[in-house]
Design an enzyme around this catalytic site. Sequence first.
Site, PDB file in Angstrom:
ATOM      1  N   LYS A  10     -31.422  26.324   6.417  1.00  0.00           N
ATOM      2  CA  LYS A  10     -30.560  25.252   6.643  1.00  0.00           C
ATOM      3  C   LYS A  10     -29.441  25.315   5.369  1.00  0.00           C
ATOM      4  O   LYS A  10     -30.020  25.668   4.478  1.00  0.00           O
ATOM      5  CB  LYS A  10     -31.107  23.999   6.958  1.00  0.00           C
ATOM      6  CG  LYS A  10     -31.814  23.958   7.872  1.00  0.00           C
ATOM      7  CD  LYS A  10     -32.442  22.341   8.426  1.00  0.00           C
ATOM      8  CE  LYS A  10     -33.109  22.222   9.792  1.00  0.00           C
ATOM      9  NZ  LYS A  10     -33.689  20.860  10.017  1.00  0.00           N
ATOM     10  N   TYR A  50     -29.090  22.677  18.951  1.00  0.00           N
ATOM     11  CA  TYR A  50     -29.604  21.580  19.298  1.00  0.00           C
ATOM     12  C   TYR A  50     -29.007  20.858  20.907  1.00  0.00           C
ATOM     13  O   TYR A  50     -28.161  20.227  20.947  1.00  0.00           O
ATOM     14  CB  TYR A  50     -29.104  20.411  18.305  1.00  0.00           C
ATOM     15  CG  TYR A  50     -29.680  20.786  17.014  1.00  0.00           C
ATOM     16  CD1 TYR A  50     -31.191  20.587  17.035  1.00  0.00           C
ATOM     17  CD2 TYR A  50     -29.115  20.907  15.907  1.00  0.00           C
ATOM     18  CE1 TYR A  50     -31.888  20.843  15.681  1.00  0.00           C
ATOM     19  CE2 TYR A  50     -29.594  20.938  14.725  1.00  0.00           C
ATOM     20  CZ  TYR A  50     -31.064  20.884  14.533  1.00  0.00           C
ATOM     21  OH  TYR A  50     -31.639  21.149  13.317  1.00  0.00           O
ATOM     22  N   ASN A 151     -34.346  18.933   5.225  1.00  0.00           N
ATOM     23  CA  ASN A 151     -35.839  19.754   5.166  1.00  0.00           C
ATOM     24  C   ASN A 151     -35.989  21.395   5.237  1.00  0.00           C
ATOM     25  O   ASN A 151     -36.585  21.899   5.560  1.00  0.00           O
ATOM     26  CB  ASN A 151     -36.691  18.924   6.232  1.00  0.00           C
ATOM     27  CG  ASN A 151     -36.234  19.198   7.701  1.00  0.00           C
ATOM     28  OD1 ASN A 151     -34.902  20.004   7.701  1.00  0.00           O
ATOM     29  ND2 ASN A 151     -36.693  18.801   8.645  1.00  0.00           N
TER      30      ASN A 151
HETATM   31  O1  CDP Z   1     -37.493  20.588  12.439  1.00  0.00           O
HETATM   32  P1  CDP Z   1     -38.576  20.045  13.519  1.00  0.00           P
HETATM   33  O2  CDP Z   1     -39.115  20.645  14.523  1.00  0.00           O
HETATM   34  O3  CDP Z   1     -39.940  19.711  12.550  1.00  0.00           O
HETATM   35  O4  CDP Z   1     -38.079  18.424  14.186  1.00  0.00           O
HETATM   36  P2  CDP Z   1     -37.345  18.124  15.079  1.00  0.00           P
HETATM   37  O5  CDP Z   1     -38.134  16.916  15.747  1.00  0.00           O
HETATM   38  O6  CDP Z   1     -37.263  19.185  16.069  1.00  0.00           O
HETATM   39  O7  CDP Z   1     -36.190  17.357  14.780  1.00  0.00           O
HETATM   40  C1  CDP Z   1     -34.987  18.592  14.479  1.00  0.00           C
HETATM   41  C2  CDP Z   1     -34.390  18.054  13.004  1.00  0.00           C
HETATM   42  O8  CDP Z   1     -33.919  16.916  12.857  1.00  0.00           O
HETATM   43  C3  CDP Z   1     -35.502  17.830  11.757  1.00  0.00           C
HETATM   44  O9  CDP Z   1     -35.894  18.920  11.033  1.00  0.00           O
HETATM   45  C4  CDP Z   1     -34.707  16.916  10.820  1.00  0.00           C
HETATM   46  O10 CDP Z   1     -33.679  17.530  10.108  1.00  0.00           O
HETATM   47  C5  CDP Z   1     -33.995  16.031  11.837  1.00  0.00           C
HETATM   48  N1  CDP Z   1     -34.448  14.655  12.238  1.00  0.00           N
HETATM   49  C6  CDP Z   1     -34.047  13.695  11.468  1.00  0.00           C
HETATM   50  O11 CDP Z   1     -33.331  13.596  10.461  1.00  0.00           O
HETATM   51  N2  CDP Z   1     -34.569  12.316  11.522  1.00  0.00           N
HETATM   52  C7  CDP Z   1     -35.321  12.062  12.605  1.00  0.00           C
HETATM   53  N3  CDP Z   1     -35.767  11.037  12.918  1.00  0.00           N
HETATM   54  C8  CDP Z   1     -35.836  13.259  13.476  1.00  0.00           C
HETATM   55  C9  CDP Z   1     -35.229  14.429  13.210  1.00  0.00           C
END
Ligand code: CDP
Length: 187
Positions: A10, A50, A151
Site C-alpha cells: 500500500k 474495494y 497497515n
Molecule cells: O486487510 P484485511 O483483509 O486484513 O482487512 P479488511 O477487513 O478486508 O479491511 C480492509 C482494510 O480496511 C484494512 O486492511 C484496513 O486498512 C482498513 N480497515 C480500517 O482501517 N478500519 C477498520 N475498522 C477495518 C478495516
Amino acid sequence: MIERTLVLIKPDGVARGLIGECVKRFEQRGLKVVGMKMIRPDAKLVGDHYTDDLEWLTSVGRKTKVSYEKKGMKMDKPDVEIGRYVRKWLMDYLASGPVVALVLEGHHAVEIARKLCGDTEPRVALPGTIRGDLSVESYMIGDEKQRPVKNVVHASGSVKEAESEMKVWFSENELCSYERVDWAAIH
Ligand code: CDP
Ligand code: MG
C-alpha cells in the site's frame, strides 16, 4: 494445491521504502512472484478493488463496530452502512500514492500470504508478520486521525476474492510462467 493470490504494497509501505522487505518475505516463504507492477491508482481502480459487495461491506463494518465496542463506544448503525463509510476512507487511502501490485503463486498461496501479512491491526499483529514487525499502527490512531488503519500490505482474503482482485489489477498476459527451481527441493 497451487493457488494464486493478489498482494498490494500500500502507499504507506511504498513511501516507507518497504517494497523489497515485503517481497523478500513472500519469496523466502516459497511463493512465486508471477506478476508485479507499480501503479498510481485512480478512483475507478480503487473502487473496483474495494467493491460495493454486501458481504465484504458487512464484514468490514462488523470489524469496525467491534473495535469501537472494545473502546466502550457503541455504534447503532447497521454493519453495511458503517462498511460503506469505511470503504470511502479506504479508497482515498489506496489512491493516495503509488502501490506495488503482486500476483503470488504457490501451494496454499492465499492462506500463506494472509498469514505473512498478519492481523489487520498492526498493534495486535504477531511479531514475525509484516504488519507485526513493521508497524504499531492501531484502530485508535486511525480513528483519531480520521483515516483507515495504515497497515503496509493487502492480501486477498479467500480464493474467490483473489480471483476477482487479480482481474482488477492485472490482465492475463501480464502474468508470467516460470519454474521456481527450489520447489523441487522444498516439496
Ligand atoms: O486487510 P484485511 O483483509 O486484513 O482487512 P479488511 O477487513 O478486508 O479491511 C480492509 C482494510 O480496511 C484494512 O486492511 C484496513 O486498512 C482498513 N480497515 C480500517 O482501517 N478500519 C477498520 N475498522 C477495518 C478495516
Ligand atoms: Mg480484506
